[in-house]
Each structure stands twice: as C-alpha cells, then as structure tokens.
Scaffold this motif. Structure first.
Motif, PDB file in Angstrom:
ATOM      1  N   ALA A 127      25.555  62.691  49.176  1.00  0.00           N
ATOM      2  CA  ALA A 127      25.663  61.791  48.031  1.00  0.00           C
ATOM      3  C   ALA A 127      26.361  62.484  46.858  1.00  0.00           C
ATOM      4  O   ALA A 127      27.243  61.900  46.223  1.00  0.00           O
ATOM      5  N   ASP A 128      25.988  63.728  46.597  1.00  0.00           N
ATOM      6  CA  ASP A 128      26.619  64.473  45.499  1.00  0.00           C
ATOM      7  C   ASP A 128      28.116  64.647  45.743  1.00  0.00           C
ATOM      8  O   ASP A 128      28.934  64.427  44.850  1.00  0.00           O
ATOM      9  N   ARG A 129      28.477  65.045  46.967  1.00  0.00           N
ATOM     10  CA  ARG A 129      29.890  65.285  47.273  1.00  0.00           C
ATOM     11  C   ARG A 129      30.697  63.982  47.236  1.00  0.00           C
ATOM     12  O   ARG A 129      31.855  63.984  46.810  1.00  0.00           O
ATOM     13  N   ALA A 130      30.092  62.882  47.666  1.00  0.00           N
ATOM     14  CA  ALA A 130      30.793  61.593  47.688  1.00  0.00           C
ATOM     15  C   ALA A 130      30.748  60.890  46.334  1.00  0.00           C
ATOM     16  O   ALA A 130      31.335  59.822  46.163  1.00  0.00           O
ATOM     17  N   ASN A 131      29.992  61.487  45.393  1.00  0.00           N
ATOM     18  CA  ASN A 131      29.838  60.910  44.050  1.00  0.00           C
ATOM     19  C   ASN A 131      29.195  59.519  44.090  1.00  0.00           C
ATOM     20  O   ASN A 131      29.652  58.581  43.438  1.00  0.00           O
ATOM     21  N   VAL A 132      28.128  59.414  44.899  1.00  0.00           N
ATOM     22  CA  VAL A 132      27.330  58.185  44.961  1.00  0.00           C
ATOM     23  C   VAL A 132      25.862  58.587  44.844  1.00  0.00           C
ATOM     24  O   VAL A 132      25.516  59.761  44.970  1.00  0.00           O
ATOM     25  N   ASN A 133      24.996  57.606  44.589  1.00  0.00           N
ATOM     26  CA  ASN A 133      23.568  57.936  44.548  1.00  0.00           C
ATOM     27  C   ASN A 133      22.958  57.757  45.944  1.00  0.00           C
ATOM     28  O   ASN A 133      23.572  57.179  46.839  1.00  0.00           O
ATOM     29  N   ARG A 134      21.745  58.255  46.097  1.00  0.00           N
ATOM     30  CA  ARG A 134      21.087  58.193  47.415  1.00  0.00           C
ATOM     31  C   ARG A 134      20.890  56.759  47.874  1.00  0.00           C
ATOM     32  O   ARG A 134      21.007  56.453  49.063  1.00  0.00           O
ATOM     33  N   GLY A 135      20.611  55.870  46.936  1.00  0.00           N
ATOM     34  CA  GLY A 135      20.446  54.457  47.293  1.00  0.00           C
ATOM     35  C   GLY A 135      21.700  53.872  47.917  1.00  0.00           C
ATOM     36  O   GLY A 135      21.635  53.082  48.868  1.00  0.00           O
ATOM     37  N   THR A 136      22.856  54.274  47.380  1.00  0.00           N
ATOM     38  CA  THR A 136      24.121  53.804  47.949  1.00  0.00           C
ATOM     39  C   THR A 136      24.304  54.349  49.360  1.00  0.00           C
ATOM     40  O   THR A 136      24.730  53.627  50.270  1.00  0.00           O
ATOM     41  N   PHE A 194      23.852  53.787  55.583  1.00  0.00           N
ATOM     42  CA  PHE A 194      23.358  54.509  56.759  1.00  0.00           C
ATOM     43  C   PHE A 194      21.859  54.757  56.631  1.00  0.00           C
ATOM     44  O   PHE A 194      21.375  55.054  55.545  1.00  0.00           O
ATOM     45  N   ALA A 195      21.155  54.684  57.761  1.00  0.00           N
ATOM     46  CA  ALA A 195      19.705  54.895  57.750  1.00  0.00           C
ATOM     47  C   ALA A 195      19.360  56.345  57.414  1.00  0.00           C
ATOM     48  O   ALA A 195      18.364  56.608  56.740  1.00  0.00           O
ATOM     49  N   ASP A 196      20.179  57.288  57.875  1.00  0.00           N
ATOM     50  CA  ASP A 196      19.960  58.716  57.629  1.00  0.00           C
ATOM     51  C   ASP A 196      21.215  59.471  58.052  1.00  0.00           C
ATOM     52  O   ASP A 196      22.215  58.861  58.462  1.00  0.00           O
ATOM     53  N   LYS A 197      21.171  60.786  57.974  1.00  0.00           N
ATOM     54  CA  LYS A 197      22.367  61.562  58.307  1.00  0.00           C
ATOM     55  C   LYS A 197      22.690  61.491  59.799  1.00  0.00           C
ATOM     56  O   LYS A 197      23.848  61.626  60.199  1.00  0.00           O
ATOM     57  N   TYR A 198      21.674  61.244  60.638  1.00  0.00           N
ATOM     58  CA  TYR A 198      21.909  61.119  62.074  1.00  0.00           C
ATOM     59  C   TYR A 198      22.720  59.858  62.372  1.00  0.00           C
ATOM     60  O   TYR A 198      23.669  59.888  63.160  1.00  0.00           O
ATOM     61  N   ALA A 199      22.332  58.755  61.735  1.00  0.00           N
ATOM     62  CA  ALA A 199      23.070  57.498  61.920  1.00  0.00           C
ATOM     63  C   ALA A 199      24.500  57.627  61.412  1.00  0.00           C
ATOM     64  O   ALA A 199      25.444  57.099  62.016  1.00  0.00           O
ATOM     65  N   LEU A 200      24.659  58.328  60.296  1.00  0.00           N
ATOM     66  CA  LEU A 200      25.995  58.544  59.735  1.00  0.00           C
ATOM     67  C   LEU A 200      26.880  59.305  60.719  1.00  0.00           C
ATOM     68  O   LEU A 200      28.008  58.878  61.039  1.00  0.00           O
ATOM     69  N   VAL A 201      26.396  60.424  61.232  1.00  0.00           N
ATOM     70  CA  VAL A 201      27.215  61.249  62.113  1.00  0.00           C
ATOM     71  C   VAL A 201      27.479  60.536  63.431  1.00  0.00           C
ATOM     72  O   VAL A 201      28.592  60.584  63.966  1.00  0.00           O
ATOM     73  N   GLY A 208      31.470  44.233  55.319  1.00  0.00           N
ATOM     74  CA  GLY A 208      32.544  45.118  55.736  1.00  0.00           C
ATOM     75  C   GLY A 208      33.881  44.800  55.107  1.00  0.00           C
ATOM     76  O   GLY A 208      34.762  45.633  55.036  1.00  0.00           O
ATOM     77  N   GLY A 209      34.080  43.547  54.636  1.00  0.00           N
ATOM     78  CA  GLY A 209      35.383  43.166  54.124  1.00  0.00           C
ATOM     79  C   GLY A 209      35.641  43.609  52.700  1.00  0.00           C
ATOM     80  O   GLY A 209      36.779  43.584  52.238  1.00  0.00           O
ATOM     81  N   ASP A 210      34.623  43.977  51.970  1.00  0.00           N
ATOM     82  CA  ASP A 210      34.762  44.398  50.581  1.00  0.00           C
ATOM     83  C   ASP A 210      35.431  45.769  50.538  1.00  0.00           C
ATOM     84  O   ASP A 210      34.914  46.740  51.085  1.00  0.00           O
ATOM     85  N   ARG A 211      36.571  45.868  49.851  1.00  0.00           N
ATOM     86  CA  ARG A 211      37.311  47.133  49.829  1.00  0.00           C
ATOM     87  C   ARG A 211      36.517  48.262  49.192  1.00  0.00           C
ATOM     88  O   ARG A 211      36.623  49.414  49.608  1.00  0.00           O
ATOM     89  N   ARG A 212      35.725  47.936  48.190  1.00  0.00           N
ATOM     90  CA  ARG A 212      34.905  48.978  47.555  1.00  0.00           C
ATOM     91  C   ARG A 212      33.879  49.526  48.533  1.00  0.00           C
ATOM     92  O   ARG A 212      33.603  50.730  48.554  1.00  0.00           O
ATOM     93  N   VAL A 213      33.309  48.619  49.334  1.00  0.00           N
ATOM     94  CA  VAL A 213      32.330  49.043  50.335  1.00  0.00           C
ATOM     95  C   VAL A 213      32.990  49.966  51.350  1.00  0.00           C
ATOM     96  O   VAL A 213      32.453  51.014  51.719  1.00  0.00           O
ATOM     97  N   VAL A 214      34.190  49.569  51.801  1.00  0.00           N
ATOM     98  CA  VAL A 214      34.915  50.385  52.778  1.00  0.00           C
ATOM     99  C   VAL A 214      35.256  51.746  52.184  1.00  0.00           C
ATOM    100  O   VAL A 214      35.076  52.785  52.835  1.00  0.00           O
ATOM    101  N   ARG A 215      35.724  51.768  50.933  1.00  0.00           N
ATOM    102  CA  ARG A 215      36.068  53.043  50.282  1.00  0.00           C
ATOM    103  C   ARG A 215      34.836  53.937  50.136  1.00  0.00           C
ATOM    104  O   ARG A 215      34.911  55.147  50.336  1.00  0.00           O
ATOM    105  N   THR A 216      33.711  53.328  49.768  1.00  0.00           N
ATOM    106  CA  THR A 216      32.474  54.110  49.620  1.00  0.00           C
ATOM    107  C   THR A 216      32.049  54.702  50.952  1.00  0.00           C
ATOM    108  O   THR A 216      31.693  55.880  51.040  1.00  0.00           O
ATOM    109  N   ARG A 217      32.103  53.880  52.012  1.00  0.00           N
ATOM    110  CA  ARG A 217      31.719  54.375  53.335  1.00  0.00           C
ATOM    111  C   ARG A 217      32.643  55.522  53.756  1.00  0.00           C
ATOM    112  O   ARG A 217      32.187  56.530  54.293  1.00  0.00           O
ATOM    113  N   GLN A 218      33.931  55.370  53.515  1.00  0.00           N
ATOM    114  CA  GLN A 218      34.880  56.432  53.863  1.00  0.00           C
ATOM    115  C   GLN A 218      34.609  57.710  53.060  1.00  0.00           C
ATOM    116  O   GLN A 218      34.707  58.812  53.600  1.00  0.00           O
ATOM    117  N   ALA A 219      34.263  57.558  51.785  1.00  0.00           N
ATOM    118  CA  ALA A 219      33.958  58.730  50.955  1.00  0.00           C
ATOM    119  C   ALA A 219      32.728  59.458  51.477  1.00  0.00           C
ATOM    120  O   ALA A 219      32.679  60.691  51.508  1.00  0.00           O
TER     121      ALA A 219
END
Length: 200
Positions: free
Chosen positions: A41-50, A55-62, A7-18
């Motif tokens: 993933a497309d809208r956030a400009n990340v791949n599915r693996g990221t 998040f486990a799935d879209k339910y966990a994300l929301v 959680g402390g990695d700024r890139r990780v936080v930015r990716t999660r926020q995106a």
C-alpha cells in the motif's frame, strides 16, 4: 473478503496496476514472505482499505498476477484457433516449460505458481476436449481425467526442467508427448496376465 471493483473504470484499473507493480518491486527486493500489505500500500501510494477493495490478501494478489502473466504468455504463443492435437499439445508443453524456466521462483510462491498454472492449463485443455466431444468423438476415459493427467505431466516436466535444465524444452516436450500419445504399453509392453488386468 475483497469486494469487486468495476473493471471498466480507468482509475480502478490504474490502481490495480499500481498495486501489482508495487508488489513486483517489493518481492524483488525482499521476497514474498517478508512483503506485507502495508509495504504494498505504501509503495503503491494507496491505503490498506483500497488494497483490500481489490485483493483479499497478498496471496490473492500474487496468484492473480501469476494467472494474468501466464494467460498472456499462452496467448502470445498459442494461436486462438488452436485445437486438441499433437502440434497444439507440443506447443503448450514448450510454452509452460519456458514460463517455468523464466519465472519459477524460490519455494515461497512456488505452490501458488503451480496452482494458478494448473487451473489455467485445465481450463485450456478442457476447452479443446469439449470441442472434440461436440464433434461427436467418443472416449473411453472422461475428458476431465485426460485433462488432469496431461496437466500433471506438463507441470511436473516444467518444474523438473526449471530446476535441472538438462535437456531442451522442445526435445523433452516431444518425448513426453510421444509417451502420452502412443501409450506406455505400446512403447514398453507390460506383459501382465489377463487376470491382473481384470482385477481378479
């Protein structure tokens, strides 16, 4: 199963926020049911693996988004030193009603909002009740039962109010709290014979 990035990695936080921001935009455009992980993933400009690293799935994300938003809503309205009491309970009633009125969604994610807010409410109420238990105040009913009943009442009132805003959240909170605080039998005597109360 999603791995837990640091959680402390700024890139990780930015990716999660995106990812979260992308999902908010897509849900506004076409709803939760139609939204896919690939869309996010497309809208956030990340791949599915990221995505799956966070998040486990879209339910966990929301559900995570709902929890974070609800925590922030509570933190902004309930003082950090609040304790179990009439004023704090009235505040939490009003805050939950406002939260539901502002963001209670179509039925596609209503169950997730209910579950996330219920669990956060239980956590807050149990903290308050544990403080009273440590202060040596005994109870005839288990703290978990008290917290559950109060949480059920709050959420039921909030859901009703979000669909049929027929009264102000403040007056509804006061009335419901009065019923809880004074007890049904004090307000509307049940007139049950002693044998009925003893289960005979």
């Amino acid at each position: 199963m999603a791995t837990k990035p640091k959680g402390g990695d700024r890139r990780v936080v930015r990716t999660r926020q995106a990812i979260m921001q992308a999902s908010r935009e897509i849900m506004r455009e076409k709803g939760f049911d139609a939204m896919t992980v690939q869309d996010i993933a497309d809208r956030a400009n990340v791949n599915r693996g990221t995505f799956y690293a966070h998040f486990a799935d879209k339910y966990a994300l929301v559900e995570r988004m709902i929890r974070e938003e609800f925590r922030q809503h509570l933190a902004g309205r309930i003082p950090p030193d609040a304790r179990w009491g009439k004023e704090s309970l009235q505040q939490i009633f009003a805050v939950v009603m406002e939260f539901f009125a502002r963001c209670y969604p179509p039925d596609d994610i209503g169950a997730m909002i209910h579950r996330a807010t219920y669990e956060e409410l239980m956590h807050r109420l149990m903290e308050w009740l544990d403080q009273r238990r440590m202060a040596g105040q005994s109870r005839r009913v288990a703290p978990e039962t008290i917290a559950r009943v109060v949480a059920w009442v709050i959420l039921g009132a909030a859901e009703h109010h979000s669909r049929t805003p027929d009264a102000s959240s403040g007056s509804m909170a006061r009335d419901i709290l009065l019923v809880l605080a004074e007890g049904l039998n004090e307000l509307v005597p049940m007139d049950l014979p002693p044998s009925a109360l003893s289960g005979r």
